[in-house]
Design a protein around this motif. Structure first.
Motif, mmCIF file in Angstrom:
data_model
loop_
_atom_site.group_PDB
_atom_site.id
_atom_site.type_symbol
_atom_site.label_atom_id
_atom_site.label_comp_id
_atom_site.label_asym_id
_atom_site.label_seq_id
_atom_site.Cartn_x
_atom_site.Cartn_y
_atom_site.Cartn_z
ATOM 1 N N PHE A 5 4.156 -11.734 -1.730
ATOM 2 C CA PHE A 5 3.884 -12.612 -0.592
ATOM 3 C C PHE A 5 2.445 -13.123 -0.650
ATOM 4 N N PHE A 6 2.222 -14.232 0.052
ATOM 5 C CA PHE A 6 0.862 -14.730 0.248
ATOM 6 C C PHE A 6 0.721 -15.153 1.705
ATOM 7 N N LEU A 16 -10.407 -9.117 6.937
ATOM 8 C CA LEU A 16 -9.781 -8.574 8.137
ATOM 9 C C LEU A 16 -8.259 -8.694 8.047
ATOM 10 N N LEU A 17 -7.766 -9.786 7.474
ATOM 11 C CA LEU A 17 -6.330 -9.934 7.282
ATOM 12 C C LEU A 17 -5.807 -8.883 6.306
ATOM 13 N N ALA A 18 -6.567 -8.599 5.255
ATOM 14 C CA ALA A 18 -6.144 -7.575 4.301
ATOM 15 C C ALA A 18 -5.958 -6.223 4.993
ATOM 16 N N GLU A 19 -6.863 -5.875 5.912
ATOM 17 C CA GLU A 19 -6.721 -4.633 6.691
ATOM 18 C C GLU A 19 -5.417 -4.638 7.485
ATOM 19 N N GLU A 20 -5.136 -5.752 8.156
ATOM 20 C CA GLU A 20 -3.904 -5.866 8.941
ATOM 21 C C GLU A 20 -2.670 -5.665 8.072
ATOM 22 N N ARG A 22 -2.345 -4.172 5.162
ATOM 23 C CA ARG A 22 -2.214 -2.779 4.720
ATOM 24 C C ARG A 22 -1.611 -1.918 5.830
ATOM 25 N N ALA A 23 -2.042 -2.154 7.073
ATOM 26 C CA ALA A 23 -1.511 -1.399 8.210
ATOM 27 C C ALA A 23 -0.028 -1.675 8.419
ATOM 28 N N CYS A 24 0.438 -2.840 7.977
ATOM 29 C CA CYS A 24 1.859 -3.185 8.093
ATOM 30 C C CYS A 24 2.689 -2.646 6.932
ATOM 31 N N GLY A 25 2.022 -2.051 5.939
ATOM 32 C CA GLY A 25 2.738 -1.453 4.821
ATOM 33 C C GLY A 25 2.621 -2.187 3.505
ATOM 34 N N ALA A 26 1.666 -3.108 3.381
ATOM 35 C CA ALA A 26 1.507 -3.869 2.143
ATOM 36 C C ALA A 26 0.979 -3.001 1.018
ATOM 37 N N SER A 27 1.362 -3.352 -0.195
ATOM 38 C CA SER A 27 0.781 -2.741 -1.399
ATOM 39 C C SER A 27 0.215 -3.855 -2.269
ATOM 40 N N HIS A 28 -0.598 -3.462 -3.263
ATOM 41 C CA HIS A 28 -1.205 -4.422 -4.189
ATOM 42 C C HIS A 28 -1.832 -5.594 -3.438
ATOM 43 N N VAL A 29 -2.651 -5.274 -2.461
ATOM 44 C CA VAL A 29 -3.305 -6.288 -1.636
ATOM 45 C C VAL A 29 -4.468 -6.896 -2.416
ATOM 46 N N GLU A 30 -4.501 -8.216 -2.463
ATOM 47 C CA GLU A 30 -5.540 -8.923 -3.226
ATOM 48 C C GLU A 30 -6.081 -10.078 -2.396
ATOM 49 N N ILE A 31 -7.376 -10.031 -2.103
ATOM 50 C CA ILE A 31 -8.020 -11.071 -1.307
ATOM 51 C C ILE A 31 -8.384 -12.255 -2.196
ATOM 52 N N SER A 32 -8.077 -13.444 -1.726
ATOM 53 C CA SER A 32 -8.488 -14.655 -2.438
ATOM 54 C C SER A 32 -9.055 -15.646 -1.430
ATOM 55 N N GLY A 34 -9.138 -18.128 1.149
ATOM 56 C CA GLY A 34 -8.198 -18.739 2.076
ATOM 57 C C GLY A 34 -6.956 -17.943 2.383
ATOM 58 N N GLY A 35 -6.878 -16.702 1.880
ATOM 59 C CA GLY A 35 -5.696 -15.909 2.188
ATOM 60 C C GLY A 35 -5.646 -14.612 1.420
ATOM 61 N N VAL A 36 -4.513 -13.905 1.553
ATOM 62 C CA VAL A 36 -4.356 -12.579 0.966
ATOM 63 C C VAL A 36 -2.969 -12.480 0.325
ATOM 64 N N ALA A 37 -2.934 -12.091 -0.949
ATOM 65 C CA ALA A 37 -1.676 -11.806 -1.638
ATOM 66 C C ALA A 37 -1.321 -10.339 -1.436
ATOM 67 N N SER A 38 -0.033 -10.054 -1.396
ATOM 68 C CA SER A 38 0.407 -8.672 -1.188
ATOM 69 C C SER A 38 1.815 -8.503 -1.717
ATOM 70 N N GLU A 39 2.233 -7.244 -1.806
ATOM 71 C CA GLU A 39 3.606 -6.918 -2.169
ATOM 72 C C GLU A 39 4.182 -5.979 -1.127
ATOM 73 N N GLY A 40 5.495 -6.020 -0.999
ATOM 74 C CA GLY A 40 6.148 -5.137 -0.047
ATOM 75 C C GLY A 40 7.623 -5.447 0.073
ATOM 76 N N ASP A 41 8.344 -4.589 0.807
ATOM 77 C CA ASP A 41 9.767 -4.819 1.032
ATOM 78 C C ASP A 41 9.956 -5.704 2.260
ATOM 79 N N TRP A 42 11.210 -5.898 2.663
ATOM 80 C CA TRP A 42 11.456 -6.797 3.790
ATOM 81 C C TRP A 42 11.046 -6.183 5.121
ATOM 82 N N ALA A 43 11.042 -4.852 5.202
ATOM 83 C CA ALA A 43 10.520 -4.227 6.426
ATOM 84 C C ALA A 43 9.052 -4.607 6.610
ATOM 85 N N TYR A 44 8.308 -4.624 5.515
ATOM 86 C CA TYR A 44 6.904 -5.053 5.576
ATOM 87 C C TYR A 44 6.802 -6.509 5.998
#
Length: 380
Positions: A5-6, A16-20, A22-32, A34-44
């Motif tokens: 996801f992005f 600050l978005l990256a912190e949010e 992660r709290a929602c269950g994201a993995s492999h969080v990468e700040i770029s 204008g936004g934040v890339a992440s990985e996760g399942d559909w619950a995330y």
């Protein structure tokens, strides 16, 4: 299964978005930028849409290719398995953004992506979805670099800063996710006294009240993922019920708003009511220059008038020193935070900024100035 996801957000709020996330269950969080890339399942993904106060939307990566021409982008668009995600009854809209793309026309790229999606549906379903540029069911986002194209399917629908209640129409509204990010930057915590002395339609006040009452920002709205073919309604309801269960219902919060314009206070009252926050925040018609502090210490946060919004030139520059004097006279012990596009504001106030945080408010290059007002800071 993990998906990619992005989440775009106002520039300057990415950490600050990256912190949010992660709290929602994201993995492999990468700040770029204008936004934040992440990985996760559909619950995330469901949780991030419901809980994020700072993201603009959550985009699901569905395709990627290197390209040299529009034809290769068309091939990518026709190869994505769109029919597994939505149907021909769902309307679509395509948005294309690019950085250093050698292609001459983004409008033509948009057309080729639309053709690819429709070609896919004709081959699989014998029909094609309609295009709706105003209120589509599905938003497809393409991001082009110099030689790559990434396709995303928007899981959010309407931007996430649209919290789901009808706001009073006002000039130069502050977007909710930017207001939430500034509150986070200020270090304000629920239970602390908060004041917006130029509150306008009340965006800071509403965001702060929802944070204080632990109201998930997406509880009042729907999302595009609810129309996906693989939408898990049972999972979504369990996530939503958990968010509803933790909502608090304090009678009154130490959150205060004032504005010199009675019409703005009426707008703020209407917006608080629409958000289900009637009686939680105290409002007052008052000029900021005459305002008494509601507590011995607290956090003052505001988006004051500046040239693009309400005033300009000499009138505004004469007003700034008066605002600085009012802060020094009545707000010793307070930490003050001002979002402004006037980069000279600190100098004109006659106060020394302890911090300057660059932020983008739409296309405006802004700063959040921090002023820690201490007793005896008034100078002749």
């Amino acid at each position: 299964m993990s998906e990619t996801f992005f989440a775009p957000c106002p520039r300057g709020l990415e950490p600050l978005l990256a912190e949010e996330l992660r709290a929602c269950g994201a993995s492999h969080v990468e700040i770029s930028h204008g936004g934040v890339a992440s990985e996760g399942d559909w619950a995330y993904a469901y949780r991030a849409n419901l809980e994020s106060r700072i993201a603009t939307r959550l985009l699901w990566k569905v395709g990627f290719t290197r390209y040299r021409s529009e034809d290769e982008i068309h091939r990518l668009a026709s190869a994505v398995t769109w029919a597994r995600h939505f149907d021909t009854i769902n309307s679509i809209r395509i948005n294309v953004t690019a950085i250093k793309s050698p292609l001459k026309s983004l409008n033509f790229v948009t057309l080729r992506i639309k053709d690819g999606i429709c070609d896919h549906f004709r081959a699989i379903k014998g029909g094609r979805p309609d295009v709706d540029t105003h209120n589509p069911d599905m938003r497809i986002h393409a991001f082009l670099t110099e030689d790559t194209c990434t396709l995303y399917l928007d899981t959010s629908g309407e931007p996430l800063y649209k919290r789901g209640f009808k706001r009073a129409k006002v000039e130069a509204p502050l977007k909710e996710n930017l207001a939430a990010g500034i509150l986070k930057l200020s270090g304000w915590q629920p239970g602390q006294t908060l004041l917006d002395p130029m509150c306008g339609s009340g965006t800071f006040l509403i965001e702060a009240a929802q944070i204080a009452l632990d109201v998930a920002p997406g509880l009042g709205r729907s999302f595009a993922f609810e129309k996906f073919r693989h939408f898990d309604a049972e999972l979504w309801q369990s996530i939503r019920k958990a968010a509803l269960a933790r909502r608090r219902d304090d009678e009154m919060l130490p959150i205060f708003g004032a504005d010199i314009d009675p019409r703005q206070i009426s707008n703020a009252e209407a917006n608080l009511e629409a958000a289900g926050l009637t009686g939680k925040v105290e409002l007052l018609v008052c000029d900021v220059l005459d305002l008494d502090a509601p507590d011995d210490h607290g956090v003052l946060v505001s988006n004051p008038p500046y040239g693009v919004r309400l005033s300009s030139g000499d009138e505004l520059y004469e007003w700034y020193p008066k605002l600085g004097d009012a802060l020094k006279r009545g707000f010793a012990g307070w930490n003050s935070y001002f979002l402004t596009a006037d980069l000279e504001m600190a100098k004109r106030l006659g106060l020394k900024a302890s911090k300057r945080t660059p932020l983008m408010n739409g296309d405006l290059d802004c700063r959040v100035f921090e002023f820690k007002v201490v007793a005896g800071s008034n100078r002749p």
